[in-house]
Enzyme design. Structure first.
Site, PDB file in Angstrom:
ATOM      1  CG  HIS A  98      -1.704  -1.219   1.435  1.00 23.51           C
ATOM      2  ND1 HIS A  98      -2.587  -1.696   0.497  1.00 23.51           N
ATOM      3  CD2 HIS A  98      -1.739  -2.101   2.466  1.00 23.51           C
ATOM      4  CE1 HIS A  98      -3.141  -2.811   0.947  1.00 23.51           C
ATOM      5  NE2 HIS A  98      -2.642  -3.071   2.134  1.00 23.51           N
ATOM      6  CD  GLU A 115      -2.831  -3.415   6.006  1.00 26.49           C
ATOM      7  OE1 GLU A 115      -3.784  -2.874   5.427  1.00 26.49           O
ATOM      8  OE2 GLU A 115      -2.311  -4.466   5.595  1.00 26.49           O
ATOM      9  CG  HIS A 173       1.159  -6.580   3.474  1.00 24.51           C
ATOM     10  ND1 HIS A 173       1.362  -5.291   3.030  1.00 24.51           N
ATOM     11  CD2 HIS A 173      -0.177  -6.799   3.394  1.00 24.51           C
ATOM     12  CE1 HIS A 173       0.195  -4.748   2.717  1.00 24.51           C
ATOM     13  NE2 HIS A 173      -0.755  -5.644   2.919  1.00 24.51           N
ATOM     14  NE  ARG A 193      -5.422  -8.179  -6.447  1.00 22.97           N
ATOM     15  CZ  ARG A 193      -6.350  -7.631  -7.219  1.00 22.97           C
ATOM     16  NH1 ARG A 193      -6.046  -7.230  -8.430  1.00 22.97           N
ATOM     17  NH2 ARG A 193      -7.583  -7.494  -6.786  1.00 22.97           N
TER      18      ARG A 193
END
Length: 320
Positions: A98, A115, A173, A193
């Protein structure tokens, strides 16, 4: 001003399972049910108020009318800065990354995405991918993806129930199969992605990759040591509290309630309660109460004052 129980938005990503419906009582017809966005104002999946004065309205609509519910720390935009979700990974998620706020706002018109993962359950052999095992270049990554050898460059971590992982923007991740996760993140839906195991979508097409943007934003240095460390738990009559994350975007506590738990919601910030197990009743200082159970989420407006929770439950308590 009142405590609001929320109805989540569901997501049927191809890697999802059925545990959120089977074990958490989610009334959603999607199959698979990969994610539920429990507290969200994001247009891709807004939460809806379940009952009370605002029943049937989206949380976004309520907060536009009552921006004071967010608190004084939110800033000039007066938008809910976080998104709280459950994730059921029956299969591996894509290897992804991200962007940070600056890149995402420039290129996507959204926030970046830092996150936090709290592992609610994990299969015996479950794991995740967190950053690189050694420094890499864009050329190395492109070749590895083409040859199907990306795996050898990634740091792999075994996971168990109760583990906590902080994932700052820019960290490559992937959540592994067999994990059930509560995620607290910036309010964003931007994912690049890197690799998706050559899977096809429901129409038989490969899911798109975003290699160039991913390389732009990823940290290609060696990943930090993220082995679980001891955390300080504070015990009180009837409950315990454990700070599991504090960053510039949110603060998250794990709370175990056996009888009663009291806390204050001040003018600085709203708070969110996400129930991972058990049930209870949350009351405010005016004796207005909301019942909740496993899998449910409550939004508590800023400056509502003293709240009291009676029950037997395990929760995440979030504020900004």
């Amino acid at each position: 001003m009142e405590i609001m129980k929320l109805i989540p938005a569901g997501k049927d990503y191809i890697w999802g399972g059925t545990r959120l419906r089977d074990e958490f009582g989610k009334k959603c017809g999607l199959t698979p049910l990969a994610e539920t966005w429990e507290c969200s104002v994001h247009p891709d999946g807004p939460s809806i108020v379940a009952e009370g004065a605002f029943a049937g309205r989206t949380l976004s609509e309520v907060l536009k009318v009552h921006p004071e519910y967010l608190g004084t720390k939110v800033g000039e935009k007066k938008e809910l800065p976080i998104l709280v979700k459950f994730i059921d990974a029956k299969e591996d998620l894509s290897i992804q990354v991200h962007p940070d706020d600056e890149y995402a706002r420039l290129h996507e018109g959204q926030n970046g995405k830092t996150e936090l993962w709290y592992v609610m359950d994990a299969a015996r052999d479950a794991g995740l991918i967190y950053g690189f095992a050694h420094p890499v270049t864009a050329e190395i990554l492109e070749k590895a993806i083409a040859e199907g050898t990306l795996d050898k460059h990634l740091q792999k971590v075994k996971v168990k129930k109760g583990d906590v992982y902080y994932v700052p923007a820019g960290t490559v991740h992937g959540i592994g199969a067999g994990t059930l996760i509560a995620e607290i993140q910036e309010s964003s839906n931007v994912t690049y992605r890197v690799f998706d195991y050559n899977r096809l979508d429901q129409y038989g097409n490969p899911r798109p990759l975003h290699f160039e943007k991913a390389v732009d934003v990823m940290d290609r240095s060696v990943a930090p040591d993220i082995r679980q460390k001891s955390r300080l738990v504070h015990y009180y009559p009837g409950c315990s509290r454990e700070l599991i994350c504090r960053c510039q975007y949110f603060e998250v506590e794990k709370v175990r309630v056996r009888k009663e738990f009291s806390f204050s919601v001040r003018e600085e910030s709203f708070q969110v309660l996400l129930c991972m197990d058990g049930n209870g009743i949350l009351s405010d200082m005016f004796d207005r109460s909301v019942d909740f159970a496993k899998g449910e989420c409550l939004f508590i407006p800023a400056d509502i004052g003293r709240c009291s929770l009676i029950g037997n439950a395990e929760l995440l308590k979030v504020r900004c």
